[in-house]
Design a protein around this motif. Structure first.
Motif, PDB file in Angstrom:
ATOM      1  N   LEU A  84       0.830  -1.203   0.000  1.00 55.66           N
ATOM      2  CA  LEU A  84       0.000   0.000   0.000  1.00 55.66           C
ATOM      3  C   LEU A  84       0.865   1.254   0.000  1.00 55.66           C
ATOM      4  CD1 LEU A  84      -2.769  -0.872   2.626  1.00 55.66           C
ATOM      5  CD2 LEU A  84      -2.849  -1.162   0.142  1.00 55.66           C
ATOM      6  N   THR A  85       0.443   2.236  -0.770  1.00 56.68           N
ATOM      7  CA  THR A  85       1.042   3.558  -0.749  1.00 56.68           C
ATOM      8  C   THR A  85      -0.044   4.580  -1.037  1.00 56.68           C
ATOM      9  OG1 THR A  85       2.845   4.938  -1.605  1.00 56.68           O
ATOM     10  CG2 THR A  85       1.657   3.563  -3.184  1.00 56.68           C
TER      11      THR A  85
ATOM     12  N   THR B 184      -2.962   5.783   9.204  1.00 47.97           N
ATOM     13  CA  THR B 184      -3.074   4.544   9.973  1.00 47.97           C
ATOM     14  C   THR B 184      -4.164   3.663   9.357  1.00 47.97           C
ATOM     15  OG1 THR B 184      -4.655   5.525  11.530  1.00 47.97           O
ATOM     16  CG2 THR B 184      -2.307   5.673  12.085  1.00 47.97           C
ATOM     17  N   PHE B 185      -3.988   2.328   9.526  1.00 49.32           N
ATOM     18  CA  PHE B 185      -4.910   1.358   8.930  1.00 49.32           C
ATOM     19  C   PHE B 185      -5.455   0.371   9.961  1.00 49.32           C
ATOM     20  CE2 PHE B 185      -2.022   2.798   5.688  1.00 49.32           C
ATOM     21  CZ  PHE B 185      -2.828   2.998   4.592  1.00 49.32           C
ATOM     22  N   GLY B 186      -5.450   0.749  11.218  1.00 54.67           N
ATOM     23  CA  GLY B 186      -5.897  -0.197  12.237  1.00 54.67           C
ATOM     24  C   GLY B 186      -4.938  -1.368  12.291  1.00 54.67           C
ATOM     25  N   GLY B 187      -5.471  -2.575  12.286  1.00 52.60           N
ATOM     26  CA  GLY B 187      -4.624  -3.757  12.313  1.00 52.60           C
ATOM     27  C   GLY B 187      -4.307  -4.315  10.947  1.00 52.60           C
TER      28      GLY B 187
ATOM     29  N   VAL C  79       3.905   0.278   2.648  1.00 53.24           N
ATOM     30  CA  VAL C  79       3.786  -0.713   3.715  1.00 53.24           C
ATOM     31  C   VAL C  79       3.095  -1.954   3.165  1.00 53.24           C
ATOM     32  CG1 VAL C  79       3.743   1.016   5.548  1.00 53.24           C
ATOM     33  CG2 VAL C  79       1.599   0.249   4.520  1.00 53.24           C
ATOM     34  N   GLN C  80       3.241  -3.054   3.882  1.00 53.73           N
ATOM     35  CA  GLN C  80       2.601  -4.311   3.507  1.00 53.73           C
ATOM     36  C   GLN C  80       1.310  -4.481   4.301  1.00 53.73           C
ATOM     37  OE1 GLN C  80       4.113  -5.643   0.956  1.00 53.73           O
ATOM     38  NE2 GLN C  80       5.640  -4.037   1.273  1.00 53.73           N
ATOM     39  N   ALA C  81       0.301  -5.027   3.650  1.00 58.25           N
ATOM     40  CA  ALA C  81      -1.012  -5.142   4.274  1.00 58.25           C
ATOM     41  C   ALA C  81      -1.530  -6.563   4.157  1.00 58.25           C
ATOM     42  CB  ALA C  81      -2.000  -4.171   3.629  1.00 58.25           C
TER      43      ALA C  81
ATOM     44  N   ASP D 262       0.865  -1.450   8.786  1.00 58.18           N
ATOM     45  CA  ASP D 262       1.620  -0.465   9.552  1.00 58.18           C
ATOM     46  C   ASP D 262       1.318   0.930   9.021  1.00 58.18           C
ATOM     47  OD1 ASP D 262       2.796  -2.406  11.127  1.00 58.18           O
ATOM     48  OD2 ASP D 262       4.518  -2.648   9.789  1.00 58.18           O
ATOM     49  N   PRO D 263       1.572   1.981   9.817  1.00 57.12           N
ATOM     50  CA  PRO D 263       1.289   3.343   9.351  1.00 57.12           C
ATOM     51  C   PRO D 263       2.201   3.752   8.188  1.00 57.12           C
ATOM     52  CG  PRO D 263       1.467   3.273  11.749  1.00 57.12           C
ATOM     53  CD  PRO D 263       1.958   1.958  11.244  1.00 57.12           C
TER      54      PRO D 263
END
Length: 475
Positions: free
Chosen positions: A93-94, A206-209, A221-223, A212-213
């Protein structure tokens, strides 16, 4: 297609050719990508604001009055961009900005205006037209307004500054206190101008759980995502909003004589407070990322019996049941199974037909797997089971040159269901289709057909020989 996919599991199971990613337009080594718009807006200010304008009243009257009153006090920040997901990894994600998609504005102050308008027709002397401020009422315009566009996400800082008009505050006569001179007056004058500056900078998403921010130092970041036709995230933007409020005082001395006024300006005196920072948290944006979801139909392809040296073709339908554009990359098979299909797009809710070929090289059953490689993020390799049966070509019983008398002796049925056939004839010229005294065993059904065929050929051969003998014996 509904299992929870984690990064390590996905990376260990997906090792696709780097050349495939170049066809997706995602850049880098990514197999696929998708995006969704995200928008944020924050507004804060005084608990009570109003903007009141009577307009010219009474309507149609030759004498009209207009009163405007404004009390403003707010700051607004808005940002627009996109959340971009790319894979494999499994979902990276970006956040990408929309060009010119940021805006910050301030509006603080008070305004009071009272004006009158005359439109009279008095006959003699012509009409009277006049518009101006109402006398004896103070006119106030102490409002600071400003807006500025910026490039999201303002990791460094974006700011705007508004100023009021310079207003005359007061005159304080002092000549009477010092020396009284008839016809001359003087004193102290004061003008003022207000200003307000607001600045904003983003600190993180931020993405919750789910991930990572995202920060200025960590842009990708990886989701974790649930496999299927789409994935939904709710990124929350956090930032810092700061204010600096000030008043600029313009003191001076004035002297009035015979209706004229002279002013001597003194140095400007700035008075400010700030910056006063505070953390703000925008409401979450909902980003639904459409993903390709490719399935193959049927899951099993049965070619049946195919003669050695020949090929049979069957069709496999590839369907993209997802919400993102898909792509067929390759189709590979085991052993005698293959496909000529090449890379092609699979748009949303579309289907494409691929041809699968079976070319047996040895008799007997054979099974295998066709692997369909696509840009499906959670199931990039769709497997289709294939099977077939290679059979020997039927023997050539007769030479095309001359008839061969053949005697057929069908033996007893063997334990495996076959029948022993004894074929007796003359030399066949090297075709290998009839050998004196040779015994062959064939499956039951094939033996019966072969027996009838050989028996018919033998009868035709005997009839031909009999006719030739009668012709030779005739006078």
């Amino acid at each position: 297609m509904r299992a929870l996919v984690f990064s390590a599991l996905f990376l260990s199971s997906v090792m696709l050719p780097a050349a495939a990613s170049a066809q997706t337009g995602c850049g880098g080594d990514y197999l696929g990508c998708t995006s969704a718009p995200i928008r944020y807006q924050h507004r804060e200010g005084l608990p009570v604001e109003f903007n009141f304008d009577t307009g010219w009243v009474p309507s149609g009257s030759p004498v009209q009055v207009r009163i405007e009153t404004v009390l403003a006090g707010n700051t607004q920040v808005s940002l627009e961009g996109s959340l971009v997901g790319s894979w494999p990894e499994p979902m990276s994600l970006t956040v990408e900005p929309t060009e010119g998609g940021g805006r910050i504005s301030v509006d603080y102050g008070i305004v009071f205006r009272a004006r009158a308008r005359l439109a009279l027709d008095v006959g003699v002397g012509g009409p009277i037209r006049w518009e101006g401020n109402l006398p004896y009422l103070p006119m106030i315009d102490f409002r600071a307004m400003s807006a500025n566009a910026f490039e999201p996400w303002a990791w460094s800082r974006a700011a705007t500054q508004g100023r009021t008009m310079r207003q005359h505050i007061a005159d304080v006569p002092i000549t009477d206190a010092i020396v009284r001179i008839p016809g001359i007056s003087g004193g102290f004058s004061l003008d003022a101008m207000g200003e307000v500056e607001a600045g904003y900078r983003s600190t993180r998403f931020t993405f919750g759980g789910q991930a990572d921010p995202i920060t200025q130092g960590m842009r990708r970041v990886q989701a974790v995502f649930m496999a299927g036709s789409f994935v939904e995230y709710q990124p929350v933007l956090e930032g810092v909003l700061d204010y600096t409020v000030g008043v600029r005082l313009y003191p001076g001395l004035y002297v009035s004589l015979a209706g004229r006024r002279w002013t001597i300006g003194l140095p400007e005196i700035p008075v400010g407070v700030g910056p006063l920072p505070r953390t703000i948290r925008f409401d979450p944006a909902v980003a639904r990322l459409g993903l390709p979801d490719v399935v193959a139909e049927p899951a099993m392809v049965d070619f049946g019996e195919v003669t050695l040296g020949r090929s049979a073709e069957r069709e496999v339908t590839l369907r993209n049941v997802g919400e993102g554009d898909g792509r067929l990359l390759t189709i590979a098979g085991d052993g005698p199974f293959s496909s000529p299909a090449s890379s092609r797009p699979l748009p949303v809710r579309s289907r494409s037909v691929a041809v699968v070929t079976f070319t047996p090289v040895r008799p007997g059953p054979v099974e295998g797997t066709m692997v369909v490689t696509t840009n499906d993020p959670d199931n990039p390799r769709v497997r289709v089971a294939v099977r077939g049966f290679g059979v020997e070509p039927p023997p050539e019983l007769l030479d095309a040159g001359s008839p061969v008398p053949v005697e057929v002796d069908a033996g007893e049925v063997a334990e495996d269901g076959g029948v022993a056939l004894t074929l007796t004839g003359v030399d066949d010229g090297g075709c290998g289709c009839s050998v004196p005294g040779q015994t062959r065993k064939a499956p039951g059904g094939m033996a019966a057909l072969l027996g009838f065929g050989v028996w018919g050929a033998a009868r035709r051969s005997r009839r031909g020989a009999s006719k030739r003998r009668k012709t030779e014996e005739s006078p």
